[in-house]
Structures are given as structure tokens and as C-alpha cells.
Design a protein around this motif. Structure first.
Motif, PDB file in Angstrom:
ATOM      1  N   ALA A 260       0.867  -1.178   0.000  1.00  0.00           N
ATOM      2  CA  ALA A 260       0.000   0.000   0.000  1.00  0.00           C
ATOM      3  C   ALA A 260       0.904   1.229   0.000  1.00  0.00           C
ATOM      4  O   ALA A 260       1.772   1.374   0.870  1.00  0.00           O
ATOM      5  N   MET A 261       0.707   2.115  -0.961  1.00  0.00           N
ATOM      6  CA  MET A 261       1.612   3.235  -1.170  1.00  0.00           C
ATOM      7  C   MET A 261       1.002   4.554  -0.698  1.00  0.00           C
ATOM      8  O   MET A 261      -0.201   4.804  -0.853  1.00  0.00           O
ATOM      9  N   SER A 262       1.846   5.384  -0.118  1.00  0.00           N
ATOM     10  CA  SER A 262       1.467   6.743   0.264  1.00  0.00           C
ATOM     11  C   SER A 262       2.652   7.653  -0.004  1.00  0.00           C
ATOM     12  O   SER A 262       3.759   7.390   0.474  1.00  0.00           O
ATOM     13  N   LYS A 263       2.432   8.674  -0.801  1.00  0.00           N
ATOM     14  CA  LYS A 263       3.498   9.606  -1.183  1.00  0.00           C
ATOM     15  C   LYS A 263       4.678   8.859  -1.796  1.00  0.00           C
ATOM     16  O   LYS A 263       5.834   9.113  -1.476  1.00  0.00           O
ATOM     17  N   GLN A 264       4.346   7.877  -2.641  1.00  0.00           N
ATOM     18  CA  GLN A 264       5.304   7.091  -3.418  1.00  0.00           C
ATOM     19  C   GLN A 264       6.185   6.185  -2.560  1.00  0.00           C
ATOM     20  O   GLN A 264       7.217   5.706  -3.013  1.00  0.00           O
ATOM     21  N   LYS A 265       5.761   5.924  -1.320  1.00  0.00           N
ATOM     22  CA  LYS A 265       6.494   5.016  -0.449  1.00  0.00           C
ATOM     23  C   LYS A 265       5.534   3.966   0.116  1.00  0.00           C
ATOM     24  O   LYS A 265       4.371   4.260   0.386  1.00  0.00           O
ATOM     25  N   PRO A 266       6.025   2.731   0.311  1.00  0.00           N
ATOM     26  CA  PRO A 266       5.174   1.713   0.940  1.00  0.00           C
ATOM     27  C   PRO A 266       4.991   2.008   2.424  1.00  0.00           C
ATOM     28  O   PRO A 266       5.956   2.248   3.150  1.00  0.00           O
ATOM     29  N   VAL A 267       3.744   2.009   2.874  1.00  0.00           N
ATOM     30  CA  VAL A 267       3.454   2.243   4.293  1.00  0.00           C
ATOM     31  C   VAL A 267       2.886   0.990   4.960  1.00  0.00           C
ATOM     32  O   VAL A 267       2.968   0.834   6.179  1.00  0.00           O
ATOM     33  N   LEU A 268       2.306   0.116   4.170  1.00  0.00           N
ATOM     34  CA  LEU A 268       1.804  -1.176   4.640  1.00  0.00           C
ATOM     35  C   LEU A 268       2.080  -2.186   3.540  1.00  0.00           C
ATOM     36  O   LEU A 268       1.812  -1.911   2.371  1.00  0.00           O
ATOM     37  N   GLN A 269       2.615  -3.337   3.891  1.00  0.00           N
ATOM     38  CA  GLN A 269       2.821  -4.342   2.858  1.00  0.00           C
ATOM     39  C   GLN A 269       2.684  -5.744   3.418  1.00  0.00           C
ATOM     40  O   GLN A 269       3.070  -6.020   4.554  1.00  0.00           O
ATOM     41  N   PHE A 270       2.108  -6.595   2.588  1.00  0.00           N
ATOM     42  CA  PHE A 270       1.943  -8.007   2.922  1.00  0.00           C
ATOM     43  C   PHE A 270       2.814  -8.821   1.990  1.00  0.00           C
ATOM     44  O   PHE A 270       2.812  -8.595   0.767  1.00  0.00           O
ATOM     45  N   ARG A 271       3.561  -9.792   2.550  1.00  0.00           N
ATOM     46  CA  ARG A 271       4.410 -10.672   1.727  1.00  0.00           C
ATOM     47  C   ARG A 271       4.041 -12.112   2.012  1.00  0.00           C
ATOM     48  O   ARG A 271       4.195 -12.611   3.121  1.00  0.00           O
ATOM     49  N   ALA A 272       3.535 -12.771   0.979  1.00  0.00           N
ATOM     50  CA  ALA A 272       3.219 -14.202   1.074  1.00  0.00           C
ATOM     51  C   ALA A 272       4.430 -14.998   0.636  1.00  0.00           C
ATOM     52  O   ALA A 272       4.831 -14.936  -0.538  1.00  0.00           O
ATOM     53  N   ASN A 273       5.026 -15.721   1.559  1.00  0.00           N
ATOM     54  CA  ASN A 273       6.170 -16.586   1.270  1.00  0.00           C
ATOM     55  C   ASN A 273       5.658 -18.019   1.293  1.00  0.00           C
ATOM     56  O   ASN A 273       5.466 -18.619   2.349  1.00  0.00           O
TER      57      ASN A 273
END
Length: 275
Positions: A260-273
Motif C-alpha cells: 500500500a503506497m502513500s506519497k510514493q512510499k510503501p506504508v503497509l505491505q503483505f508478503r506471502a512466502n
């Protein structure tokens, strides 16, 4: 859901199960063992399970509640709620259940956060809910507890948050069917230069909704989402439960990142491994 409890047995929720895969069987066992729930029906998509006893399918003593492929038969059992847990979803079937006044609790990630749903899908669900005075609630371990409840709880202890990253690690053969592993998730597929965009979009659709929910709760304004996929190849043969062998040089692990991006930076991210 209290208004829809069975009048013949107040305080007991009449629950029907939709799909009897690994998650469905686990859900049925929990319903059967719960003192305030009664399992009243089971809908299955596969013909080989039709007619089988619901309790026997989940490893318990049979009681005469037989699996059916007919939605009308399921509705006639008068459930207060249907636990909707198939590998895909049938919007027309969901509309019919909701319009009949039957609540739905589902693990389908497409229905996790209404503002993040596809507009047409949301409209159809909301109309059915209104027609039947019923509700739909999407939940689960992931997305759900690990992607919403736990991050929000941990955020209360933080003075400043730049980015929350949620990593999920899953031994896939232990959690799903061999057909799902190869046909849907793509394990055992030949090496490729790029990640399958259809699979990437499918995962992003589900997990972006839970990230959007967290952002809303934390009052974070989002610009959009970015996703990417990576994979690793098998170094030796891996045999699945159905005898299919993932050959060396084909995909044996994958990581999908939804940011999830805000001001061109990720602020929340989910990684499925997944491996």
C-alpha cells in the motif's frame, strides 16, 4: 445474527457449511463441538461427496446430515448462517442465500473490506443483504487476524510507524490440495522470466483489501497499491500427495508482495512466502 436464531431452540445458532475441503472440515468440527451451534446442512461442489454424512467427512461419528449439491436443499434446512468456504465463489449462489435471509460468514478475501471491493460486486451483495435483511462477514487467519487484528494491536505500542510489513510463511502441501498447488498456485510450472500476472492480481485483490482496512483504521491516506512476485526453483524432486512430482528446475517457492503506497512510499505491505 441474534434476530435469526431458531425459534424452536432459542440460543442455538443453526449453521450450514458450504464446501468440505480442509478449511471447511475444520470449520464443521468447530461448529459440531460448539455448545451454542448446531450443524444443519452441508453443500459440496464435488459429486463424489454428495450423499456422504457431514460429520463423517470431518472425521466424526455420522448423524444423518448428508452433503448436497443443491442450494435449494440447503436453504430448506433453515440455517441462521452459512459458512461459505469454497476455493472460488459463486455470486449468484451468495445472492440467493442472502436474499433468503441467511447470513454468510466467509473466508473469501474478495469480500473483506466493502470500500475495497469491486463496485459491481459490492452492489450485488448489498442489494441481496437488503432484500433478505441478512449480513455478510469476511474473516480468517490470513487475510484477517494476521493482516488486520495483530498489526492494529501492535500499532498501539508504537510512537511512530514508517511502514508495517506482514510476512506470511506457509508450507503449502500441508494446507491445501495437490490440485490447488499445481493448477491454481502454479507450483511445478516451468521457469519463466516474469511472474504470472493473473496469479499476482488474484493475491493482490484479496490482500489489498485488508491493507486498506488497516490504513483506514490508522487514518493513513493511500495513493494506491503495487505488487510484485518472485519465485525459486526446485533443486530436487518433490512428490505431492496425489503422486505428482515437482521436477527440479520448476517453481517450488514463491513470494508475492502487495504494498500500500502513500506519497510514493510503501506504508503497509503483505508478503506471502509460499513453499
Amino acid at each position: 445474527m441474534s434476530d435469526l436464531q431458531s425459534g424452536s431452540n432459542p440460543g442455538i445458532y443453526r449453521v450450514a457449511q458450504w464446501a468440505a475441503g480442509r478449511i471447511g472440515r475444520s470449520a464443521m468440527r468447530a461448529v459440531i463441538r460448539h455448545p451454542n451451534m448446531e450443524l444443519v446442512g452441508l453443500h459440496v461442489p464435488s459429486a463424489d461427496k454428495v450423499g456422504q454424512d457431514a460429520r463423517e467427512l470431518c472425521g466424526l461419528s455420522p448423524v444423518g446430515i448428508n452433503a448436497t449439491a443443491s442450494i435449494d436443499d440447503l436453504i430448506q434446512t433453515r440455517p441462521d448462517c452459512v459458512l461459505y468456504m469454497p476455493e472460488g465463489y459463486d455470486i449468484e449462489a451468495m445472492e440467493k442465500l442472502l436474499s433468503a435471509g441467511i447470513n454468510i460468514v466467509t473466508t473469501r478475501s474478495e469480500f473483506f473490506y466493502p470500500p475495497g471491493m469491486a463496485p459491481e460486486l459490492r452492489q450485488r451483495i448489498e442489494t441481496a443483504c437488503q432484500n433478505g435483511s441478512a449480513t455478510l462477514f469476511a474473516t480468517g487467519s490470513s487475510p484477517g487476524f494476521s493482516t488486520v487484528v495483530l498489526p492494529l494491536a501492535l500499532s498501539y505500542m508504537s510512537r511512530q510507524i514508517d511502514c508495517i510489513t506482514i510476512d506470511e510463511f506457509a508450507n503449502i502441501p500441508a494446507s491445501t490440495t495437490p490440485e490447488m498447488i499445481t493448477d491454481v498456485m502454479g507450483f511445478g510450472s516451468p521457469a519463466a522470466e516474469t511472474f504470472d500476472p493473473a496469479r499476482l492480481d488474484h493475491v493482490a485483490t484479496g490482500f489489498s483489501q485488508s491493507l486498506e482496512l488497516v490504513a483506514s483504521a490508522m487514518n493513513i491516506s493511500l495513493d494506491g497499491f503495487e505488487s510484485e512476485g518472485e519465485f525459486a526453483l526446485a533443486e530436487e524432486p518433490v512428490e505431492l500427495a496425489n503422486g505428482y512430482i515437482i521436477q527440479p528446475g520448476t517453481m517450488a517457492a514463491q513470494r508475492i508482495t502487495v504494498a500500500a503506497m502513500s506519497k510514493q512510499k510503501p506504508v503497509l505491505q503483505f508478503r506471502a512466502n509460499w513453499y
